[in-house]
Design a protein around this motif. Sequence first.
Motif, PDB file in Angstrom:
ATOM      1  N   ILE A  59       0.977  -1.222   0.005  1.00  0.00           N
ATOM      2  CA  ILE A  59      -0.025   0.061  -0.038  1.00  0.00           C
ATOM      3  C   ILE A  59       0.985   1.146  -0.055  1.00  0.00           C
ATOM      4  O   ILE A  59       0.677   2.199  -0.913  1.00  0.00           O
ATOM      5  CB  ILE A  59      -0.990  -0.102   1.159  1.00  0.00           C
ATOM      6  N   PHE A  60       2.044   1.403   0.781  1.00  0.00           N
ATOM      7  CA  PHE A  60       2.809   2.249   0.754  1.00  0.00           C
ATOM      8  C   PHE A  60       3.415   2.690  -0.562  1.00  0.00           C
ATOM      9  O   PHE A  60       3.586   3.860  -0.912  1.00  0.00           O
ATOM     10  CB  PHE A  60       3.718   2.140   1.980  1.00  0.00           C
ATOM     11  N   LEU A  61       4.054   1.543  -1.051  1.00  0.00           N
ATOM     12  CA  LEU A  61       4.455   1.648  -2.477  1.00  0.00           C
ATOM     13  C   LEU A  61       3.366   2.402  -3.445  1.00  0.00           C
ATOM     14  O   LEU A  61       3.737   2.891  -4.402  1.00  0.00           O
ATOM     15  CB  LEU A  61       5.080   0.268  -2.994  1.00  0.00           C
ATOM     16  N   ALA A  62       2.104   1.509  -3.413  1.00  0.00           N
ATOM     17  CA  ALA A  62       1.386   2.300  -4.390  1.00  0.00           C
ATOM     18  C   ALA A  62       1.106   3.776  -4.054  1.00  0.00           C
ATOM     19  O   ALA A  62       0.790   4.575  -4.950  1.00  0.00           O
ATOM     20  CB  ALA A  62      -0.163   1.352  -4.243  1.00  0.00           C
ATOM     21  N   GLY A  63       1.009   4.127  -2.688  1.00  0.00           N
ATOM     22  CA  GLY A  63       0.791   5.413  -2.590  1.00  0.00           C
ATOM     23  C   GLY A  63       1.742   6.275  -2.997  1.00  0.00           C
ATOM     24  O   GLY A  63       1.818   7.494  -3.681  1.00  0.00           O
ATOM     25  N   VAL A  64       3.240   5.821  -2.980  1.00  0.00           N
ATOM     26  CA  VAL A  64       4.043   6.585  -3.450  1.00  0.00           C
ATOM     27  C   VAL A  64       4.142   6.895  -4.919  1.00  0.00           C
ATOM     28  O   VAL A  64       4.180   8.014  -5.508  1.00  0.00           O
ATOM     29  CB  VAL A  64       5.500   5.978  -3.063  1.00  0.00           C
ATOM     30  N   LEU A  65       3.696   5.703  -5.702  1.00  0.00           N
ATOM     31  CA  LEU A  65       3.567   5.601  -7.150  1.00  0.00           C
ATOM     32  C   LEU A  65       2.648   6.741  -7.458  1.00  0.00           C
ATOM     33  O   LEU A  65       2.654   7.446  -8.531  1.00  0.00           O
ATOM     34  CB  LEU A  65       3.227   4.179  -7.616  1.00  0.00           C
ATOM     35  N   VAL A  66       1.265   6.575  -7.044  1.00  0.00           N
ATOM     36  CA  VAL A  66       0.296   7.574  -7.193  1.00  0.00           C
ATOM     37  C   VAL A  66       0.686   8.777  -7.052  1.00  0.00           C
ATOM     38  O   VAL A  66       0.462  10.045  -7.823  1.00  0.00           O
ATOM     39  CB  VAL A  66      -0.776   7.001  -6.483  1.00  0.00           C
ATOM     40  N   THR A  67       1.365   9.305  -5.781  1.00  0.00           N
ATOM     41  CA  THR A  67       1.640  10.467  -5.842  1.00  0.00           C
ATOM     42  C   THR A  67       2.525  11.149  -6.549  1.00  0.00           C
ATOM     43  O   THR A  67       2.404  12.210  -7.260  1.00  0.00           O
ATOM     44  CB  THR A  67       2.420  10.898  -4.221  1.00  0.00           C
ATOM     45  N   GLY A  68       3.546  10.320  -7.122  1.00  0.00           N
ATOM     46  CA  GLY A  68       4.502  10.645  -8.073  1.00  0.00           C
ATOM     47  C   GLY A  68       3.889  10.895  -9.355  1.00  0.00           C
ATOM     48  O   GLY A  68       4.108  11.747 -10.249  1.00  0.00           O
ATOM     49  N   TRP A  69       2.944   9.986  -9.708  1.00  0.00           N
ATOM     50  CA  TRP A  69       1.919   9.973 -11.172  1.00  0.00           C
ATOM     51  C   TRP A  69       1.348  11.320 -11.059  1.00  0.00           C
ATOM     52  O   TRP A  69       1.275  11.962 -12.052  1.00  0.00           O
ATOM     53  CB  TRP A  69       1.105   8.994 -11.142  1.00  0.00           C
ATOM     54  N   LEU A  70       0.672  11.768  -9.810  1.00  0.00           N
ATOM     55  CA  LEU A  70      -0.185  13.044  -9.963  1.00  0.00           C
ATOM     56  C   LEU A  70       0.678  14.243  -9.996  1.00  0.00           C
ATOM     57  O   LEU A  70       0.544  15.089 -10.698  1.00  0.00           O
ATOM     58  CB  LEU A  70      -0.924  13.097  -8.606  1.00  0.00           C
ATOM     59  N   LEU A  71       2.100  14.074  -9.411  1.00  0.00           N
ATOM     60  CA  LEU A  71       3.015  15.152  -9.369  1.00  0.00           C
ATOM     61  C   LEU A  71       3.501  15.362 -10.893  1.00  0.00           C
ATOM     62  O   LEU A  71       3.886  16.604 -11.233  1.00  0.00           O
ATOM     63  CB  LEU A  71       3.970  15.242  -8.604  1.00  0.00           C
ATOM     64  N   SER A  72       3.535  14.460 -11.702  1.00  0.00           N
ATOM     65  CA  SER A  72       3.816  14.552 -13.015  1.00  0.00           C
ATOM     66  C   SER A  72       3.011  15.283 -13.916  1.00  0.00           C
ATOM     67  O   SER A  72       3.160  15.549 -15.011  1.00  0.00           O
ATOM     68  CB  SER A  72       3.955  13.050 -13.682  1.00  0.00           C
ATOM     69  N   GLY A  73       1.706  15.711 -13.437  1.00  0.00           N
ATOM     70  CA  GLY A  73       0.757  16.360 -14.221  1.00  0.00           C
ATOM     71  C   GLY A  73       1.138  17.791 -14.252  1.00  0.00           C
ATOM     72  O   GLY A  73       0.485  18.607 -15.019  1.00  0.00           O
ATOM     73  N   PHE A  74       1.824  18.253 -13.365  1.00  0.00           N
ATOM     74  CA  PHE A  74       2.428  19.803 -13.492  1.00  0.00           C
ATOM     75  C   PHE A  74       3.292  20.167 -14.775  1.00  0.00           C
ATOM     76  O   PHE A  74       4.145  19.485 -14.983  1.00  0.00           O
ATOM     77  CB  PHE A  74       3.060  20.222 -12.189  1.00  0.00           C
ATOM     78  N   TYR A  75       2.893  21.198 -15.398  1.00  0.00           N
ATOM     79  CA  TYR A  75       3.805  21.597 -16.374  1.00  0.00           C
ATOM     80  C   TYR A  75       4.021  23.296 -16.391  1.00  0.00           C
ATOM     81  O   TYR A  75       2.812  23.910 -15.979  1.00  0.00           O
ATOM     82  CB  TYR A  75       3.291  21.100 -17.790  1.00  0.00           C
ATOM     83  N   THR A  76       4.837  23.653 -17.053  1.00  0.00           N
ATOM     84  CA  THR A  76       5.206  25.052 -17.237  1.00  0.00           C
ATOM     85  C   THR A  76       5.033  25.680 -18.817  1.00  0.00           C
ATOM     86  O   THR A  76       5.616  24.882 -19.703  1.00  0.00           O
ATOM     87  CB  THR A  76       6.371  25.591 -16.783  1.00  0.00           C
TER      88      THR A  76
END
Length: 399
Positions: A59-76
Motif C-alpha cells: 500500500i505504501f509503495l502504491a501511494g508513493v507511485l500514485v503521488t509521483g504520477w499526480l505530481l507529473s501532471g504539473f507543467y510550465t
Amino acid sequence: MPWNEPGGNQQDPWSGKKRGSGGNDPEELIRKLNQKLGTLFGGSGGDGDPGNQGGKGVIFLAGVLVTGWLLSGFYTVDARQQGLVLRFGAYQETTGAGLHWRVPYPVETVEVIDVEQNRSSQDRSIMLTKDENIVEIAVSAQYKVRSPEDYAFNVLNPDSTTDQSQGTLYQVLRGTTREVIGRNDMDFILKEGREQIAIAIQSQMQQVLDSYKVGLQVITVNLTYAEAPNAVKAAFDEANKAREDANRYKNEAETYSNRILPEARGEAARVKANAEAYRQETVARAEGDSARFTQLVGEYRKAPEITRERLYLDTMEEVMSASRKVMIDSTNSNNLMYLPLDKLGSQTETPVNDTVPAAVAGQAAQILDNSNNTAAPLTGGSNNDVVRQAREPVIRESR
C-alpha cells in the motif's frame, strides 16, 4: 573441518542456518523489507505477522507511485508559448503562460506551441511570365502561428521543419508565386514591379491559408531574386542596355527641350515687349509731333514772320549742337576768343552738311505755308534778310 567441506556442517556461520534453508525465500525478503521500512518510519521493527506487514508495504509503495504520477501532471508554459491540453487525444483547452496542472499521462497530454516565433520559408524556381518569357524567381516568406488550435488539428504538416517541401505553407507559397508571376510581364517583374508582386503574393497567400484554416499569419514576403535564366542572360542584358540607352537619350532630349523652350519663350516675350514699347513710343511721338504741329500752325497764323524765324533758329540749334565746328562771326569778332575745349573733346565727331539747316528750315516754312494759304512766302522782304543773316556764318565756314 571447515563448514563448507563436503559432508561437513552446512550451517551458515553468519546467520546460523543451513545452506539452502530459505535464504532466498520471497517471504523472508518481504519480512526483511517490512522490518527496514518499519524502522525507517518509527515502527518497532520486530517480528510480526509477515502477511500483514507485506500488505502495508504494498500500500505504501502504491501511494508513493500514485503521488509521483499526480505530481507529473504539473507543467510550465513560457511567455512566448501556449499549451494545448488533450484528453485521450481530443482537444480540451488552451493554457497561457505560467504553471498549470493536468491529469497525468496517459489521460491528458499537453502540446506546447511557440506562437511568437518568426518562421521562414523560401522557394526558388524557374517560372513562365504572361508574355511567354522565362524568369528565375526566388521568394522568401516570414510567418508565425496565429491560432494554435487550427495549427495543431486542422491541417497535416502545416509547416514541416524537417522537409520544408512537405509543408502546406511551402506549397501555398510556391503555387501563389507562380500564379502572380504568370499574370505579369517580364519587364514589369524585373524592373519596377518587384514590390507590387511581393505584396500580391502575400495577400493571396493569406487568403489561401485562411481558407484552409491553417492558423498561420504571413508577416511579409520578399522577392529576393528575379533574373533571366543563365542561358539567355547575355541577350537579355543587351536588350536591357539598349532599353536603358533609349531611356537615357529620351531624358537628355527632354532636358534639352526643357532648357531651350523657356529661353525661346523668354526671348519671344522680350522681343514682343520691345516691339510693343517701340510701337507705343512711336505712336506717342507721332501724336506729340502732331499736337505740336497743330499748335505751331496756330501760332504761325498769328505771327508768320516770327514763327518762321523761330523755326529756323531751333533747327539750326538742333543740327549744329552735334557738330564739333566752332562758328565765328568774322565781322563783329574781336581778338579775345573763348574756345570750349572740354566740350570739343567730349563731343563725338558727326559729319554735318552745311546746307542742312537752310533746307530743314525751308521745308518747315514751306509746310507752314501750305497749311496757311494766307501766309507770306519764305523768300522776299525782311524774311529773306533774316535767312541771309543766319546763313552767313555757315557759308563762311564752308569756304
